[in-house]
Scaffold this motif. Structure first.
Motif, PDB file in Angstrom:
ATOM      1  N   VAL A 116       0.731  -1.354  -0.096  1.00  0.00           N
ATOM      2  CA  VAL A 116       0.136  -0.033   0.017  1.00  0.00           C
ATOM      3  C   VAL A 116       0.830   1.241  -0.009  1.00  0.00           C
ATOM      4  CG1 VAL A 116      -1.872   1.162   1.337  1.00  0.00           C
ATOM      5  CG2 VAL A 116      -1.738  -1.262   1.093  1.00  0.00           C
ATOM      6  N   ILE A 117       1.957   1.319   0.863  1.00  0.00           N
ATOM      7  CA  ILE A 117       2.711   2.598   0.966  1.00  0.00           C
ATOM      8  C   ILE A 117       3.522   2.660  -0.131  1.00  0.00           C
ATOM      9  CG2 ILE A 117       4.695   3.460   2.062  1.00  0.00           C
ATOM     10  CD1 ILE A 117       3.770   1.918   4.612  1.00  0.00           C
ATOM     11  N   ALA A 118       4.055   1.456  -0.861  1.00  0.00           N
ATOM     12  CA  ALA A 118       4.729   1.775  -1.966  1.00  0.00           C
ATOM     13  C   ALA A 118       4.130   2.184  -2.975  1.00  0.00           C
ATOM     14  CB  ALA A 118       5.364   0.205  -2.329  1.00  0.00           C
ATOM     15  N   ARG A 119       2.871   2.089  -3.273  1.00  0.00           N
ATOM     16  CA  ARG A 119       2.031   2.601  -4.521  1.00  0.00           C
ATOM     17  C   ARG A 119       2.127   4.162  -4.547  1.00  0.00           C
ATOM     18  NH1 ARG A 119      -1.115  -1.072  -7.234  1.00  0.00           N
ATOM     19  NH2 ARG A 119      -2.930   0.745  -7.549  1.00  0.00           N
ATOM     20  N   LEU A 120       2.327   4.432  -3.366  1.00  0.00           N
ATOM     21  CA  LEU A 120       2.300   5.972  -3.188  1.00  0.00           C
ATOM     22  C   LEU A 120       3.500   6.733  -3.447  1.00  0.00           C
ATOM     23  CD1 LEU A 120       0.100   6.060   0.157  1.00  0.00           C
ATOM     24  CD2 LEU A 120      -0.639   6.447  -2.031  1.00  0.00           C
ATOM     25  N   LEU A 121       4.816   6.103  -3.741  1.00  0.00           N
ATOM     26  CA  LEU A 121       5.910   6.781  -4.072  1.00  0.00           C
ATOM     27  C   LEU A 121       6.077   7.121  -5.413  1.00  0.00           C
ATOM     28  CD1 LEU A 121       8.123   3.885  -1.888  1.00  0.00           C
ATOM     29  CD2 LEU A 121       7.114   6.236  -1.122  1.00  0.00           C
ATOM     30  N   PRO A 122       6.493   8.040  -5.626  1.00  0.00           N
ATOM     31  CA  PRO A 122       6.913   8.530  -7.016  1.00  0.00           C
ATOM     32  C   PRO A 122       7.552   7.539  -7.691  1.00  0.00           C
ATOM     33  CG  PRO A 122       7.166  10.434  -5.573  1.00  0.00           C
ATOM     34  CD  PRO A 122       7.275   9.206  -4.664  1.00  0.00           C
ATOM     35  N   GLY A 123       7.070   7.329  -8.963  1.00  0.00           N
ATOM     36  CA  GLY A 123       7.928   6.378 -10.009  1.00  0.00           C
ATOM     37  C   GLY A 123       7.347   4.995  -9.943  1.00  0.00           C
ATOM     38  N   VAL A 124       6.607   4.630  -8.815  1.00  0.00           N
ATOM     39  CA  VAL A 124       6.213   3.027  -8.671  1.00  0.00           C
ATOM     40  C   VAL A 124       5.102   2.774  -9.603  1.00  0.00           C
ATOM     41  CG1 VAL A 124       5.110   1.536  -7.131  1.00  0.00           C
ATOM     42  CG2 VAL A 124       6.829   3.034  -6.306  1.00  0.00           C
ATOM     43  N   LEU A 125       4.001   3.816  -9.813  1.00  0.00           N
ATOM     44  CA  LEU A 125       2.863   3.368 -10.743  1.00  0.00           C
ATOM     45  C   LEU A 125       3.258   4.132 -12.031  1.00  0.00           C
ATOM     46  CD1 LEU A 125      -0.246   3.950  -8.461  1.00  0.00           C
ATOM     47  CD2 LEU A 125       1.024   1.530  -9.187  1.00  0.00           C
ATOM     48  N   HIS A 126       2.996   3.579 -13.055  1.00  0.00           N
ATOM     49  CA  HIS A 126       3.323   3.974 -14.256  1.00  0.00           C
ATOM     50  C   HIS A 126       2.621   5.505 -14.483  1.00  0.00           C
ATOM     51  CE1 HIS A 126       6.139   0.936 -15.447  1.00  0.00           C
ATOM     52  NE2 HIS A 126       5.223   0.179 -15.433  1.00  0.00           N
ATOM     53  N   ASN A 127       1.272   5.134 -14.299  1.00  0.00           N
ATOM     54  CA  ASN A 127       0.351   6.420 -14.471  1.00  0.00           C
ATOM     55  C   ASN A 127       0.419   7.272 -13.370  1.00  0.00           C
ATOM     56  OD1 ASN A 127      -1.599   8.279 -14.869  1.00  0.00           O
ATOM     57  ND2 ASN A 127      -3.480   6.747 -15.385  1.00  0.00           N
ATOM     58  N   GLY A 128       0.829   8.554 -13.368  1.00  0.00           N
ATOM     59  CA  GLY A 128       1.055   9.300 -11.862  1.00  0.00           C
ATOM     60  C   GLY A 128      -0.238   9.429 -11.397  1.00  0.00           C
ATOM     61  N   GLU A 129      -1.671   9.580 -12.113  1.00  0.00           N
ATOM     62  CA  GLU A 129      -2.770   9.795 -11.287  1.00  0.00           C
ATOM     63  C   GLU A 129      -3.210   8.493 -10.712  1.00  0.00           C
ATOM     64  OE1 GLU A 129      -5.361  11.032 -14.577  1.00  0.00           O
ATOM     65  OE2 GLU A 129      -4.164  12.931 -14.967  1.00  0.00           O
ATOM     66  N   SER A 130      -2.905   7.291 -10.887  1.00  0.00           N
ATOM     67  CA  SER A 130      -3.324   6.150 -10.421  1.00  0.00           C
ATOM     68  C   SER A 130      -3.665   6.333  -9.117  1.00  0.00           C
ATOM     69  CB  SER A 130      -2.634   4.976 -10.717  1.00  0.00           C
ATOM     70  OG  SER A 130      -2.475   4.809 -12.196  1.00  0.00           O
ATOM     71  N   ALA A 131      -2.607   6.549  -8.268  1.00  0.00           N
ATOM     72  CA  ALA A 131      -2.559   6.396  -6.773  1.00  0.00           C
ATOM     73  C   ALA A 131      -3.810   7.692  -6.238  1.00  0.00           C
ATOM     74  CB  ALA A 131      -1.330   6.788  -6.198  1.00  0.00           C
ATOM     75  N   GLN A 132      -3.974   8.304  -7.023  1.00  0.00           N
ATOM     76  CA  GLN A 132      -4.882   9.570  -6.498  1.00  0.00           C
ATOM     77  C   GLN A 132      -6.156   9.266  -6.899  1.00  0.00           C
ATOM     78  OE1 GLN A 132      -3.771  11.961  -4.600  1.00  0.00           O
ATOM     79  NE2 GLN A 132      -1.515  11.056  -4.933  1.00  0.00           N
ATOM     80  N   THR A 133      -6.619   8.427  -7.944  1.00  0.00           N
ATOM     81  CA  THR A 133      -7.990   8.127  -8.010  1.00  0.00           C
ATOM     82  C   THR A 133      -8.379   6.764  -7.778  1.00  0.00           C
ATOM     83  OG1 THR A 133      -7.310   7.097 -10.484  1.00  0.00           O
ATOM     84  CG2 THR A 133      -7.653   9.431 -10.298  1.00  0.00           C
ATOM     85  N   GLU A 134      -7.769   6.113  -6.793  1.00  0.00           N
ATOM     86  CA  GLU A 134      -8.155   4.766  -6.491  1.00  0.00           C
ATOM     87  C   GLU A 134      -8.952   4.890  -5.046  1.00  0.00           C
ATOM     88  OE1 GLU A 134      -4.590   2.005  -7.907  1.00  0.00           O
ATOM     89  OE2 GLU A 134      -4.136   2.969  -6.048  1.00  0.00           O
ATOM     90  N   SER A 135      -9.593   3.649  -4.872  1.00  0.00           N
ATOM     91  CA  SER A 135     -10.495   3.598  -3.758  1.00  0.00           C
ATOM     92  C   SER A 135      -9.793   4.055  -2.256  1.00  0.00           C
ATOM     93  CB  SER A 135     -10.867   2.132  -3.203  1.00  0.00           C
ATOM     94  OG  SER A 135     -11.717   1.711  -4.343  1.00  0.00           O
ATOM     95  N   PHE A 136     -10.682   4.731  -1.511  1.00  0.00           N
ATOM     96  CA  PHE A 136     -10.240   5.556  -0.239  1.00  0.00           C
ATOM     97  C   PHE A 136      -9.669   6.696  -0.532  1.00  0.00           C
ATOM     98  CE2 PHE A 136      -9.896   1.006   0.329  1.00  0.00           C
ATOM     99  CZ  PHE A 136     -11.026   0.595   1.059  1.00  0.00           C
ATOM    100  N   GLU A 137      -9.245   7.263  -1.805  1.00  0.00           N
ATOM    101  CA  GLU A 137      -8.883   8.437  -1.808  1.00  0.00           C
ATOM    102  C   GLU A 137      -9.959   9.517  -1.595  1.00  0.00           C
ATOM    103  OE1 GLU A 137      -5.786   9.637  -1.814  1.00  0.00           O
ATOM    104  OE2 GLU A 137      -4.997   7.607  -1.722  1.00  0.00           O
ATOM    105  N   ASN A 138      -9.836  10.640  -0.783  1.00  0.00           N
ATOM    106  CA  ASN A 138     -10.998  11.485  -0.596  1.00  0.00           C
ATOM    107  C   ASN A 138     -12.205  10.694   0.143  1.00  0.00           C
ATOM    108  OD1 ASN A 138      -9.672  13.884  -1.878  1.00  0.00           O
ATOM    109  ND2 ASN A 138     -10.167  12.690  -3.935  1.00  0.00           N
ATOM    110  N   ASP A 139     -11.935   9.556   0.822  1.00  0.00           N
ATOM    111  CA  ASP A 139     -13.073   8.863   1.499  1.00  0.00           C
ATOM    112  C   ASP A 139     -14.025   8.423   0.556  1.00  0.00           C
ATOM    113  OD1 ASP A 139     -11.944   9.707   3.861  1.00  0.00           O
ATOM    114  OD2 ASP A 139     -12.686  11.582   3.804  1.00  0.00           O
ATOM    115  N   LEU A 140     -13.796   7.985  -0.620  1.00  0.00           N
ATOM    116  CA  LEU A 140     -14.871   7.479  -1.659  1.00  0.00           C
ATOM    117  C   LEU A 140     -14.059   6.203  -2.105  1.00  0.00           C
ATOM    118  CD1 LEU A 140     -16.043  10.384  -3.631  1.00  0.00           C
ATOM    119  CD2 LEU A 140     -16.975   9.263  -1.893  1.00  0.00           C
ATOM    120  N   LEU A 141     -14.928   5.313  -2.468  1.00  0.00           N
ATOM    121  CA  LEU A 141     -14.500   3.930  -3.387  1.00  0.00           C
ATOM    122  C   LEU A 141     -14.347   4.215  -4.839  1.00  0.00           C
ATOM    123  CD1 LEU A 141     -16.870   1.101  -1.704  1.00  0.00           C
ATOM    124  CD2 LEU A 141     -14.575   2.046  -0.819  1.00  0.00           C
ATOM    125  N   GLU A 142     -13.706   3.594  -5.549  1.00  0.00           N
ATOM    126  CA  GLU A 142     -13.393   3.870  -6.771  1.00  0.00           C
ATOM    127  C   GLU A 142     -14.693   3.351  -7.476  1.00  0.00           C
ATOM    128  OE1 GLU A 142      -9.793   3.128 -10.007  1.00  0.00           O
ATOM    129  OE2 GLU A 142     -10.172   1.670  -8.573  1.00  0.00           O
TER     130      GLU A 142
END
Length: 232
Positions: free
Chosen positions: A151-177
């Motif tokens: 979970v933590i690793a996915r938040l690190l810059p460069g881990v996900l190819h799409n820079g927006e992915s970690a910001q649009t997944e479930s639990f961001e902003n208290d909402l499910l995807e």
């Protein structure tokens, strides 16, 4: 970011994380997984690290000495006292918000217990955070540690190819995807929602937000209430 895992089963950690997205991040040196075998710090010829609990009771308890010795050796190497997370059912439930906080650390130590746990004197000396992945009991802290690292690793810059992915997944902003779709356009008579085929990005965003809100309200009313409170 460097993860240091104090464990009796280092191969379990390495084999579990050296795949897919996290494995590529390790290969690309975006993060490092350093496993430390607590058994290497046993002070007896049989490498014994546990004993029966004082006061009686079933099971065995990991001894304080090897745990603290492993930690002290790591501190000597790092030249500083890092944050130490102990995976335990008595801890605070792990959340995305907590992951975001841990992701700010340069060095993060995760302590994995086993048997009936670890001598309290070791925990009092080295642990800074008590964390649980849920209200159930596992045979050890290795699986929870791997979940937390993922979970933590996915938040690190460069881990996900799409820079927006970690910001649009479930639990961001208290909402499910929101629901996701891919080819074919029609599967067993069910079509992809027309709005996703429209090419109108504003309408797509609006639809996705509405779906996230409805899905959260249906499946996680606790998160939905938190989202509505935050909106005022």
């Amino acid at each position: 970011m460097n993860f240091h895992v104090l464990t009796l089963f280092p191969d379990m950690i390495v084999n579990g994380l050296n795949h897919s997205i996290i494995g590529r991040a390790i290969d690309n040196k975006i993060l490092q997984i350093n496993t430390i075998n607590i058994r290497d710090y046993a002070d007896n010829k049989h490498m014994k690290v546990d004993d029966y609990p004082y006061g009686g009771g079933a099971g065995l308890v990991m001894q304080a000495r090897p745990v603290c010795a492993a930690y002290d050796d790591l501190v000597s190497t790092l030249q500083k006292k890092p944050r130490v997370v102990y995976m335990t059912p008595v801890g605070y439930t792990f959340t995305q918000e907590m992951a975001q906080e841990f992701a700010k650390e340069e060095e993060l130590v995760i302590l994995c217990g086993h048997y009936e746990g670890i001598d309290e004197r070791a925990l009092e000396r080295i642990v800074t955070d008590y964390v649980s992945i849920g209200d159930y009991v596992l045979t050890g802290g290795e699986l929870p540690a791997m979940i937390m690292i993922d979970v933590i690793a996915r938040l690190l810059p460069g881990v996900l190819h799409n820079g927006e992915s970690a910001q649009t997944e479930s639990f961001e902003n208290d909402l499910l995807e929101y629901p996701q779709y891919t080819r074919p356009e029609v599967f067993e008579g069910v079509s992809v929602p027309k709005v996703l085929l429209s090419g109108h990005h504003a309408n797509v965003d609006e639809w996705r937000l509405k779906q996230s809100i409805e899905r959260t309200k249906k499946y996680r009313p606790d998160l939905y209430n938190k989202y509505m409170e935050r909106r005022g």
